[in-house]
Design an enzyme around this catalytic site. Structure first.
Site, PDB file in Angstrom:
ATOM      1  N   LYS A 132       0.880  -1.226  -0.057  1.00 29.43           N
ATOM      2  CA  LYS A 132       0.085   0.097  -0.085  1.00 29.43           C
ATOM      3  C   LYS A 132       0.726   1.130   0.071  1.00 29.43           C
ATOM      4  CE  LYS A 132      -0.052   0.560   4.729  1.00 29.43           C
ATOM      5  NZ  LYS A 132      -0.590   1.042   6.052  1.00 29.43           N
ATOM      6  N   THR A 133       2.012   1.375   0.593  1.00 25.89           N
ATOM      7  CA  THR A 133       2.767   2.468   0.759  1.00 25.89           C
ATOM      8  C   THR A 133       3.144   2.565  -0.776  1.00 25.89           C
ATOM      9  OG1 THR A 133       3.795   1.794   2.904  1.00 25.89           O
ATOM     10  CG2 THR A 133       4.893   3.657   1.711  1.00 25.89           C
ATOM     11  N   ASP A 140      -3.723   7.540   5.442  1.00 28.36           N
ATOM     12  CA  ASP A 140      -3.162   5.985   6.109  1.00 28.36           C
ATOM     13  C   ASP A 140      -3.839   5.314   7.266  1.00 28.36           C
ATOM     14  OD1 ASP A 140      -1.766   3.682   5.109  1.00 28.36           O
ATOM     15  OD2 ASP A 140       0.205   4.602   5.830  1.00 28.36           O
ATOM     16  N   GLU A 141      -3.758   4.408   7.184  1.00 32.41           N
ATOM     17  CA  GLU A 141      -4.164   3.521   8.340  1.00 32.41           C
ATOM     18  C   GLU A 141      -5.482   4.166   8.842  1.00 32.41           C
ATOM     19  OE1 GLU A 141      -2.579   1.091   9.352  1.00 32.41           O
ATOM     20  OE2 GLU A 141      -0.207   1.367   8.973  1.00 32.41           O
ATOM     21  N   GLN A 145      -6.542  -4.832  10.918  1.00 34.28           N
ATOM     22  CA  GLN A 145      -5.303  -4.341  11.457  1.00 34.28           C
ATOM     23  C   GLN A 145      -5.718  -3.146  12.517  1.00 34.28           C
ATOM     24  OE1 GLN A 145      -1.736  -4.113   9.834  1.00 34.28           O
ATOM     25  NE2 GLN A 145      -2.784  -4.590   7.554  1.00 34.28           N
ATOM     26  N   ARG A 153       4.093  -8.810  10.458  1.00 31.27           N
ATOM     27  CA  ARG A 153       5.137  -8.023  10.281  1.00 31.27           C
ATOM     28  C   ARG A 153       6.504  -8.774   9.858  1.00 31.27           C
ATOM     29  NH1 ARG A 153       3.020  -4.168   9.360  1.00 31.27           N
ATOM     30  NH2 ARG A 153       1.228  -5.572   9.368  1.00 31.27           N
TER      31      ARG A 153
END
Length: 814
Positions: A61-62, A249-250, A307, A663
């Site tokens: 996504k980044t 984001d997030e 998340q 992660r």
DNA sequence: AAATTCCGTATTTTT
DNA sequence: TACGGAATTT
């Protein structure tokens, strides 16, 4: 009202080329789409008012975000200054800026890439006067909040009704995240309930004290910005006009206030406001449509409801679930292909998260292959667990994995203790990210309070903190007298200090107060941004304050041995201000204070460092490592005891576990201990329920929960029931080795650090270790207190030991 | 006013 | 355990 022209646009408005030139969406050039999968491409290329990117962990996504931003600039659909990107940490913001600039091959000044809090501070400092706030407002952290609430609770005897500073702070935070203020709370509260009436009183006093000090807490930063925009549509219009493309984001971790802020920023500017601002000389019409209104900015949000781990601070998962309802016609893109982890790791993650009901089914997959099995280990104690981790890290390092590619995660900060003890002994280079932060140490808070008092003279909290630090003979009695005098005469605490000579206090005390007031006035002059030749460097202001107050010298000359470290810490702070001055030429004291207030734990990570990173699962969000150790996977810890009573608690804890698992790129280790020291005493720990959710065949148990408990007979039924026949055979087989392991590993690691002084060791020496038995020194590296012996033990294998503190003794010289 | 000693309580996660 | 706060002494 005076309107401030956007200082980021000194040349006035620049025509956004391309936008009006053609009806077709401009083509995004190939180099920005290269190597993207179809969904990622769609997310980069889509043009429209609203886009939701549902991005599974590790789905790139980044990359999508940076390419999207770069494509907007490259096609001239937007100037950099028209873009606002909200990231979760400052580090992520810096990274994003770098990557966009690398893609474009040019600097992209004017883009706002920052966290919610940083963006709000920037807006609020600029517009402070509109809401009757000093530009130099202080940002109060939770410790400051606690001090104030403690005073209020004491003054009002609210503790008799069961109020605690922490409890009141949590409640206030919750209200502010819902955009409630004292007035709205008062309207809805049942004041016949003494609890609620008392809380209202606390809330009101708290609000007043912050306002009087011109201070905002973290939650205020967001809420006040929303209030500002709602109360002053013309101020809001300046930002609505400016930011044409907003990316968040997030998004799953935004709370209601943050949601409202984004709503305000993406609102269209109505024709009357456009017209009025135009008369003030703000160029608005160029952006207006035929009806004279400026359409709302385009909004892109990225998130993954699996998340979401910040419900405790007001994150509302509905923000993402109901995005399509809030922004009708929104396009949704799903990213499911994972580019980070092995299939084994993803299968474990999928299996765990599938147990959360009430979620859209989503399965991460990779084209990269299964990879190594997940490694499991059950220790007898936290120290045993830590020793296993240290040994595995050492093995990984030998096999060529850099320390910086390895991370250890845990649920609570308290778990670092055992890990650190063992890591120090094993001479593993590590760094604890977050936790008890540098800026939370008392001596650093003292030094910072001097700077804050200079920057914001209204901040009574900072003033009171330094009033008698270092000791000047100004006790609580004098402090109260000063405060009362200020109150009675309608002046601030600081002004009262300046005229202390008229209070009839003792000559010594009066002199001390006046001297401090003068010192602060001098420093304020030095730090004044309007000062001829520019403001003095932050480091020099701090040094002036330290010299004038004697804070540093007092610590240096103290008899208390701990003060030596404290002095070093203050010196470290001076060094940090020097770094700040160097990296931010022309920046002001206020800039420094802001930056310090808003550092996130993850901002501290240095990618170039050669150390293993230790952090909480929360801090780990958004990061990735080659090898990840998830520790303390026990009932009571993960899920945490406290979450059991919260609605949605266990599900959120599962997501936390899921975040931890995802992660890991290549290697994942799950570990737990069968006993854990809680508060003084040791208690029995049970394996986490989440462990059973991972299919057996994915985990290679080096020591399974069954092995570890087979002697004590407390083996958990649930795990037992799911064990394969092979596993059971292994259990039976390993009783002997488990017993042996117990005698070998029992927690004999003592908490107090010993000191071997100047024990001399060289290659070839034989030594005996309290836990590992006898062995031969193969090599000695390092110098002074950091000398490390590499030892080949007869039974325990290779270890590295810090000679100064390892529980070892030297045997005969060969 | 400062230093010392003792006692009770607290521990989830964070910008 | 470890820290903060209150009580007690200097």
């Amino acid at each position: 009202m005076t309107l401030i022209l956007d200082p980021d646009e000194p040349g006035g408005w620049r025509e956004p080329a391309g936008q009006a030139a053609t009806d077709e969406a401009p083509r995004v050039s190939e180099h920005l789409l290269d190597g993207l999968n179809p969904q990622q491409r769609a997310a980069v290329e889509y043009r429209g008012p609203a886009l939701l990117i549902v991005a599974g962990a590790g789905s790139g996504k980044t990359r999508v975000l940076t390419h999207r931003v770069a494509s907007l600039i490259e096609t001239k659909e937007a100037w950099p200054s028209q873009i606002l990107a909200i990231t979760f940490t400052n580090k992520a913001a810096a990274e994003m800026r770098e990557r966009v600039e690398a893609l474009l091959g040019e600097a992209s000044g004017g883009m706002w890439i920052s966290t919610f809090h940083s963006a709000c501070v920037r807006i609020l400092r600029r517009e402070a006067e509109a809401i009757g706030l000093s530009k130099a407002f202080t940002i109060y952290d939770s410790a400051d909040q606690r001090v104030i609430l403690k005073r209020i609770i004491k003054d009002t005897s609210a503790d008799t009704l069961g109020f605690t500073p922490a409890g009141a702070a949590a409640k206030i935070s919750k209200l502010k995240n819902e955009l409630a203020d004292v007035e709205s709370y008062a309207r809805n509260a049942n004041l016949d309930d003494p609890q609620e009436a008392m809380f209202l009183d606390i809330f009101r006093q708290y609000t007043r004290r912050l306002r009087d000090a011109s201070a905002l807490d973290f939650d205020d930063l967001i809420a006040e910005t929303v209030y500002l925009f709602r109360a002053f549509p013309k101020v809001a219009a300046l930002y609505q006009r400016r930011f044409r493309h907003i990316l968040v984001d997030e998004y799953q971790d935004t709370n209601h206030a943050q949601y409202a802020l984004i709503r305000e920023l993406t609102r269209p500017v109505e024709p009357d406001v456009v017209a009025e601002l135009e008369t003030h000389g703000v160029r608005m019409r160029v952006l207006a449509d035929d009806d004279g209104r400026i359409p709302g900015a385009s909004l892109t949000v990225v998130g993954d409801s699996d998340q979401s781990i910040y419900a405790f601070r007001g994150a509302d998962i509905r923000n993402i679930v109901e995005f399509e309802r809030d922004y009708p016609g929104a396009k949704v893109v799903l990213l499911e292909q994972n580019y980070r982890s092995t299939q084994n790791i993803l299968s474990a993650a999928n299996a765990v998260i599938a147990n959360n009901f009430d979620r859209k089914d989503k399965k991460l997959w990779t084209a990269d292959g299964d990879g190594a099995k997940i490694v499991g280990y059950t220790g007898y104690s936290a120290h045993d667990e830590a020793q296993f981790i240290a040994d595995e890290i050492d093995a990984l390092h030998r096999s060529g994995v850099a320390y910086r590619d390895i991370a250890v995660f845990y649920r609570t900060n308290a778990q670092t203790r055992a890990l650190e003890e063992i890591f120090v002994r094993s001479a593993l280079p590590y760094r604890v990210v977050g936790g008890t932060k540098f800026y939370e140490r008392a001596e650093i808070k003292d030094a910072m309070a001097y700077l804050i008092a200079v920057a914001n003279p209204l901040d009574e909290l900072a003033l009171r903190r330094i009033l008698n630090t270092p000791k000047r003979g100004i006790g609580p009695a004098t402090e109260t007298q000063l405060a009362n005098f200020a109150d009675e005469n309608g002046m601030t605490f600081r002004e009262a200090m300046r005229v202390a000579s008229g209070l009839g206090l003792g000559p010594k005390v009066t002199a001390a107060i006046t001297a401090l007031a003068e010192l602060l006035d001098e420093a304020a002059e030095l730090a004044d941004p309007a000062r001829e030749g520019g403001p003095t460097k932050v480091a020099d202001v701090l040094l002036h304050l330290m010299a004038g107050s004697g804070l540093l010298d007092t610590l240096r000359n103290s008899r208390d041995p701990q003060d030596e470290t404290r002095a070093e810490n203050v010196e470290e702070l001076v060094a940090q201000t020097r770094d700040f001055d160097r990296e931010n030429p022309g920046a002001t004291l206020l800039d420094f204070l802001t930056q310090v207030s808003l550092v996130a734990a993850a901002d501290e990570i240095d990618d170039e460092s050669g150390t293993v990173s230790l952090m909480t699962l929360h801090t780990a969000k958004g990061l990735e490592y080659h090898a990840v150790f998830l520790t303390g996977i026990e009932e009571g810890l993960l899920p945490h005891q406290m979450s059991a009573t919260e609605p949605g608690g266990p599900a959120e804890e599962r997501r936390l576990f899921y975040v931890g698992i995802t992660r890991a790129r290549r290697r994942l280790y799950l570990s737990l201990a069968m006993s854990r020291a809680q508060f003084g005493e040791v208690s029995v720990a049970m394996p986490s329920r989440y462990l059973q959710e991972i299919p057996d065949e994915l985990i290679d148990w080096r020591q399974s929960p069954g092995d570890a408990t087979s002697r004590g007979g407390t083996r958990p039924r649930a795990l037992n029931a799911r064990q394969s026949r092979e596993q059971q055979r292994r259990d039976r087989f390993s009783v002997a080795s488990a017993t042996k392991a117990k005698t070998e590993w029992t927690n004999r690691v003592t908490a107090n650090v010993r000191d071997n002084g100047d024990l001399e060791l060289e290659a070839g020496d034989r030594i005996r270790h309290a836990d590992f038995g006898e062995g031969r020194v193969t090599q000695v590296t390092g110098i002074g207190a950091k000398r490390v012996a590499h030892v080949s033990f007869d039974t325990a294998g290779q270890k590295k030991l810090l000679i100064k503190i390892a529980p070892i003794e030297k045997l005969a010289t060969p």
